[in-house]
Design a protein around this motif. Structure first.
Motif, PDB file in Angstrom:
ATOM      1  N   LEU A 127       0.829  -1.215   0.000  1.00  0.00           N
ATOM      2  CA  LEU A 127       0.000   0.000   0.000  1.00  0.00           C
ATOM      3  C   LEU A 127       0.862   1.264   0.000  1.00  0.00           C
ATOM      4  N   PHE A 128       1.826   1.336   0.900  1.00  0.00           N
ATOM      5  CA  PHE A 128       2.657   2.539   1.034  1.00  0.00           C
ATOM      6  C   PHE A 128       3.523   2.769  -0.206  1.00  0.00           C
ATOM      7  N   GLU A 129       4.264   1.751  -0.589  1.00  0.00           N
ATOM      8  CA  GLU A 129       5.204   1.928  -1.700  1.00  0.00           C
ATOM      9  C   GLU A 129       4.477   2.287  -2.995  1.00  0.00           C
ATOM     10  N   SER A 130       3.329   1.640  -3.212  1.00  0.00           N
ATOM     11  CA  SER A 130       2.630   1.920  -4.463  1.00  0.00           C
ATOM     12  C   SER A 130       1.903   3.267  -4.389  1.00  0.00           C
ATOM     13  N   THR A 131       1.497   3.668  -3.200  1.00  0.00           N
ATOM     14  CA  THR A 131       0.848   4.987  -3.075  1.00  0.00           C
ATOM     15  C   THR A 131       1.845   6.097  -3.357  1.00  0.00           C
ATOM     16  N   ILE A 132       3.018   6.028  -2.688  1.00  0.00           N
ATOM     17  CA  ILE A 132       3.942   7.165  -2.840  1.00  0.00           C
ATOM     18  C   ILE A 132       4.562   7.207  -4.233  1.00  0.00           C
ATOM     19  N   ARG A 133       4.763   6.025  -4.842  1.00  0.00           N
ATOM     20  CA  ARG A 133       5.448   6.026  -6.145  1.00  0.00           C
ATOM     21  C   ARG A 133       4.463   6.121  -7.308  1.00  0.00           C
ATOM     22  N   ILE A 134       3.403   5.289  -7.265  1.00  0.00           N
ATOM     23  CA  ILE A 134       2.509   5.232  -8.431  1.00  0.00           C
ATOM     24  C   ILE A 134       1.415   6.297  -8.317  1.00  0.00           C
ATOM     25  N   ASN A 146       5.629  14.930  -1.988  1.00  0.00           N
ATOM     26  CA  ASN A 146       5.344  13.739  -1.187  1.00  0.00           C
ATOM     27  C   ASN A 146       6.673  13.059  -0.852  1.00  0.00           C
ATOM     28  N   THR A 147       6.650  11.973  -0.129  1.00  0.00           N
ATOM     29  CA  THR A 147       7.907  11.387   0.346  1.00  0.00           C
ATOM     30  C   THR A 147       8.684  10.675  -0.763  1.00  0.00           C
ATOM     31  N   GLU A 148       8.113  10.642  -1.957  1.00  0.00           N
ATOM     32  CA  GLU A 148       8.829  10.099  -3.112  1.00  0.00           C
ATOM     33  C   GLU A 148       9.162  11.232  -4.101  1.00  0.00           C
ATOM     34  N   ALA A 149       9.186  12.455  -3.600  1.00  0.00           N
ATOM     35  CA  ALA A 149       9.567  13.634  -4.408  1.00  0.00           C
ATOM     36  C   ALA A 149       8.578  13.973  -5.513  1.00  0.00           C
ATOM     37  N   LEU A 163      21.646   4.372  -3.736  1.00  0.00           N
ATOM     38  CA  LEU A 163      21.347   5.550  -4.589  1.00  0.00           C
ATOM     39  C   LEU A 163      20.221   6.374  -3.963  1.00  0.00           C
ATOM     40  N   ARG A 164      20.163   6.371  -2.660  1.00  0.00           N
ATOM     41  CA  ARG A 164      19.049   7.034  -1.974  1.00  0.00           C
ATOM     42  C   ARG A 164      19.113   8.559  -2.101  1.00  0.00           C
ATOM     43  N   PRO A 165      17.933   9.199  -1.956  1.00  0.00           N
ATOM     44  CA  PRO A 165      17.862  10.649  -2.194  1.00  0.00           C
ATOM     45  C   PRO A 165      17.988  11.560  -0.981  1.00  0.00           C
ATOM     46  N   GLU A 166      17.848  11.056   0.254  1.00  0.00           N
ATOM     47  CA  GLU A 166      17.533  11.947   1.378  1.00  0.00           C
ATOM     48  C   GLU A 166      18.510  13.111   1.549  1.00  0.00           C
ATOM     49  N   THR A 167      19.802  12.851   1.417  1.00  0.00           N
ATOM     50  CA  THR A 167      20.752  13.957   1.630  1.00  0.00           C
ATOM     51  C   THR A 167      20.618  15.015   0.529  1.00  0.00           C
ATOM     52  N   HIS A 174      20.850   6.415   6.872  1.00  0.00           N
ATOM     53  CA  HIS A 174      20.878   7.486   5.863  1.00  0.00           C
ATOM     54  C   HIS A 174      19.485   8.063   5.661  1.00  0.00           C
ATOM     55  N   LEU A 175      18.474   7.241   5.851  1.00  0.00           N
ATOM     56  CA  LEU A 175      17.092   7.705   5.702  1.00  0.00           C
ATOM     57  C   LEU A 175      16.798   8.947   6.551  1.00  0.00           C
ATOM     58  N   VAL A 176      17.494   9.046   7.720  1.00  0.00           N
ATOM     59  CA  VAL A 176      17.240  10.173   8.628  1.00  0.00           C
ATOM     60  C   VAL A 176      17.630  11.510   7.985  1.00  0.00           C
ATOM     61  N   GLY A 189      13.086   8.894  -9.693  1.00  0.00           N
ATOM     62  CA  GLY A 189      11.945   9.640  -9.149  1.00  0.00           C
ATOM     63  C   GLY A 189      12.389  10.748  -8.205  1.00  0.00           C
ATOM     64  N   GLU A 190      13.423  10.462  -7.419  1.00  0.00           N
ATOM     65  CA  GLU A 190      13.806  11.421  -6.372  1.00  0.00           C
ATOM     66  C   GLU A 190      15.213  11.983  -6.537  1.00  0.00           C
ATOM     67  N   THR A 191      16.206  11.083  -6.520  1.00  0.00           N
ATOM     68  CA  THR A 191      17.591  11.551  -6.392  1.00  0.00           C
ATOM     69  C   THR A 191      17.963  12.527  -7.512  1.00  0.00           C
ATOM     70  N   SER A 250      13.844   2.599  -8.311  1.00  0.00           N
ATOM     71  CA  SER A 250      13.043   3.593  -9.050  1.00  0.00           C
ATOM     72  C   SER A 250      13.203   4.985  -8.458  1.00  0.00           C
ATOM     73  N   PHE A 251      13.506   5.061  -7.148  1.00  0.00           N
ATOM     74  CA  PHE A 251      13.628   6.395  -6.558  1.00  0.00           C
ATOM     75  C   PHE A 251      14.874   7.144  -7.022  1.00  0.00           C
ATOM     76  N   PHE A 252      15.810   6.450  -7.659  1.00  0.00           N
ATOM     77  CA  PHE A 252      16.958   7.184  -8.199  1.00  0.00           C
ATOM     78  C   PHE A 252      16.490   8.166  -9.287  1.00  0.00           C
TER      79      PHE A 252
HETATM   80  C1  DMJ Z   1      11.716   6.280  -1.021  1.00  0.00           C
HETATM   81  O1  DMJ Z   1      10.840   5.326  -1.479  1.00  0.00           O
HETATM   82  C2  DMJ Z   1      11.024   7.304  -0.164  1.00  0.00           C
HETATM   83  O2  DMJ Z   1      11.806   8.437  -0.070  1.00  0.00           O
HETATM   84  C3  DMJ Z   1      10.699   6.788   1.200  1.00  0.00           C
HETATM   85  O3  DMJ Z   1      10.160   7.785   2.006  1.00  0.00           O
HETATM   86  C4  DMJ Z   1      11.951   6.256   1.854  1.00  0.00           C
HETATM   87  N1  DMJ Z   1      12.631   5.291   1.039  1.00  0.00           N
HETATM   88  C5  DMJ Z   1      12.875   5.624  -0.350  1.00  0.00           C
HETATM   89  C6  DMJ Z   1      14.131   6.406  -0.615  1.00  0.00           C
HETATM   90  O4  DMJ Z   1      15.176   6.161   0.189  1.00  0.00           O
END
Ligand code: DMJ
Length: 597
Positions: free
Chosen positions: A226-233, A584-587, A493-497, A422-424, A559-561, A555-557
């Protein structure tokens, strides 16, 4: 296909490299190219030539004894430098570098594409881009343009891999030139739609839109999270609808959102983690009836927006009910929440462990962002957010040694652990966003300090890339602030920083944040780029000689990074104006609701 004049240039360059051209041809072609250059471009070439001449004269005394021997080599290298300068300007003419947005103009105003009653949205027009027009007068913009172009190039490279080896599938495996399937819904493609729009990648966007129109179907017997598909799709479709005004994306969003609704049919109204989008059945993970805190409280921006667009309150109701229940629950610690909540009882479970990392992170982010989205009226959300920041300050902050970096640790049954995911690193950006929207200025000071810490999580690693989890040293005699356990050395390849760097730069205009981001992009290019297309997550950020690819591009590389890199390097605050949009949390940017709503 390159435009004809550019093709000429390429064939000339190839012919030259093979020795196929004669002097006359070369001179004619060079003259033709020279005439095609704008006044500005000619000035740059002359300026570079002058620089090289001055450099040559300066070097002459030291070289004169060997002049005879070196003459031809030096002249050759001058010629080479001249051709390189020509080639650079030819392929990256200053006026093209900032054309990123010119095919769709400035991003559509938040209100423009959000009228739920409008049947057909107007396609975006192509106005002249003021930043392009001013470039000639503003040479200080050139480095910016160069960086923006570098992000666009990185995106194209990632897209090339996805297109060739994973088209229509969820994620690219760039090393084995294949793909993985998670939901089987073209996850990377959908996650990347609004990035392509923002980066101005028209061709790529059009081919992806074509796939959405012709191939994307949610009539599939698959379980989605539910969460992953909501924020991304759902998030990706909604934001693309807002940016483009193209009703196709709203239709798809409605279809998908309605298929997720069975997840909320639980005894407690706390949703299950998984839902089958064809059968309309939902269930928790096989081993537990718990759901993850961050997951059930980070789907609200998207469902609330779906209600606003469709005029159907049911989407908003189910997610707001979750927030109301969590707001009232016992078991928080100074506003900090445990990581799990039970779908039968509606109570927290695993009480006593508090983190800003995995499983809790975006709960805090969405408290603030829902408050912003709704026009800053929902005071319970704001209260919970402000209390949580106080809880972080009281319970989770410590300084490392030797640099004295402020970091966010974890609390486990009263015991402090100096572990930071790193998520923090989403937190500095979120704190800064809150201050921009009127929250206490002291949050900004905390944001700056945590930003420095997240930066150090990159620079203290041998590859210049952060590990998934860092442990901070607090003993006075420590040699390095950041320690990494063998199992935590990967980078996904996370985006948070980069996300936080974007917010900090937007609000402070301190260029050091752009510089830090630029260094991170270089490291991604050095250690994660796969020649044949795509970028890969790696296993070991501490070993530059063998970072060990994991063969997956999340996919967030895209979508977000890469989106946050682009926004970080841009000086135009109107590209996703933060007074009109909230990410949103997926940029995926969603509009802040107009005050009349
Ligand atoms: C993304 O799907 C979202 O940013 C989520 O909030 C946390 N995990 C990844 C990126 O690291």
């Amino acid at each position: 296909m390159l435009p004809p004049s550019r093709r000429d240039f390429v064939s000339l360059a190839l012919a030259e490299s093979r020795g196929y051209t004669n002097g006359k041809q070369r001179r004619q072609s060079c003259w033709r190219k020279w005439k095609q250059l704008s006044r500005l471009q000619r000035s740059i070439v002359l300026f570079l030539l002058a620089l090289m001449l001055i450099g040559g004269f300066a070097l002459y005394p030291s070289l004169s004894p060997q002049w005879g021997a070196y003459t031809s080599r030096k002249l050759f290298s001058l010629g080479f430098m001249f051709r390189s300068a020509c080639a650079f300007i030819y392929f990256f003419p200053p006026s093209s570098l900032c054309l990123a947005r010119s095919w769709h103009g400035a991003v559509i105003e938040a209100e423009q594409a959000t009228d739920p009653n409008a049947k057909e949205k107007e396609k975006a027009v192509e106005p002249e881009d003021p930043s392009v027009l001013q470039l000639g007068q503003r040479p200080e913009l050139w480095p910016t343009c160069f960086r923006l172009e570098a992000v666009r190039e990185a995106f194209r490279h990632a897209w090339k891999g996805y297109k060739e080896f994973a088209w229509g599938h969820d994620e690219l495996k760039p090393v084995s030139k294949s793909y993985t399937e998670w939901f089987g819904l073209g996850l990377t493609l959908i996650d990347a739609l609004d990035t392509m729009w923002i980066l101005g990648l028209k061709k790529e966007f059009e081919e992806a839109r074509e796939w959405v129109a012709k191939e994307l179907t949610f009539n599939k017997n698959v379980d989605v999270n539910l969460f992953e598909s909501t924020i991304r799709i759902l998030g990706g479709l909604l934001s693309t609808y807002h940016l483009t005004g193209d009703a196709l994306f709203l239709e798809k969003a409605k279809d998908f959102g309605s298929r997720l609704m069975p997840a909320f049919s639980t005894p407690s109204k706390i949703p299950y983690s998984d839902v089958n989008i064809d059968k309309g059945t939902a269930h928790p993970p096989r081993w537990t009836s718990d759901s993850t805190m961050a997951e059930v409280t980070s789907i609200q921006l998207e469902f609330r927006e779906l209600s606003r667009l469709t005029g159907d309150p049911k989407y908003r109701e189910v997610v707001m009910e979750v927030m109301r229940r969590v707001h009232r629950l016992e078991g928080k610690h100074d506003g900090l929440v445990p990581m799990f909540i039970n779908t039968n009882s509606g109570q927290f479970t695993h009480v006593g462990v508090y983190t800003l990392g995995a499983r809790a992170d975006s709960y805090y982010e969405y408290l603030l962002k829902q408050w912003i989205q709704g026009g800053k009226k929902e005071t319970e959300l704001l209260e919970d957010y402000v209390q949580a920041v106080e809880g972080i300050q009281k319970n989770l902050l410590k300084r490392s040694s030797p640099l004295g970096l402020m970091f966010v640790g974890e609390l486990s049954h009263g015991h402090f652990s100096p572990k930071m995911d790193h998520l923090v690193c989403f937190l500095p950006g979120t704190l800064a966003l809150g201050v921009h929207h009127g929250l206490p200025a002291e949050h900004m000071e905390l944001a700056r300090q945590l930003m420095e810490t997240c930066h150090q999580m990159y620079v203290q690693m041998e590859t210049g890339l952060s590990p998934e989890i860092a442990h901070f040293n607090t003993q006075a005699d420590s040699i390095q602030d950041v320690d990494v356990k063998p199992a935590d050395r990967h980078n996904l390849l996370r985006p948070e920083t980069v996300e936080s760097l974007f917010y900090l730069y937007r609000f402070t205009k301190d260029r050091k944040y752009q510089t830090w981001g630029w260094e991170i992009l270089q490291s991604f290019n050095k250690y994660t780029r796969v020649d044949t297309g795509g970028y890969t997550s790696i296993n070991n950020v501490r070993d530059p000689t063998s970072p060990s690819p994991r063969d997956k591009m999340e996919s967030f590389f895209l979508g977000e990074t890469l989106k946050y890199f682009y926004l970080l390097f841009s000086d135009d605050s109107n590209i996703i104006n933060l007074d009109k949009y909230v990410f949103n949390t997926e940029a995926h940017p969603l509009p802040i609701w107009p005050q009349t709503d």
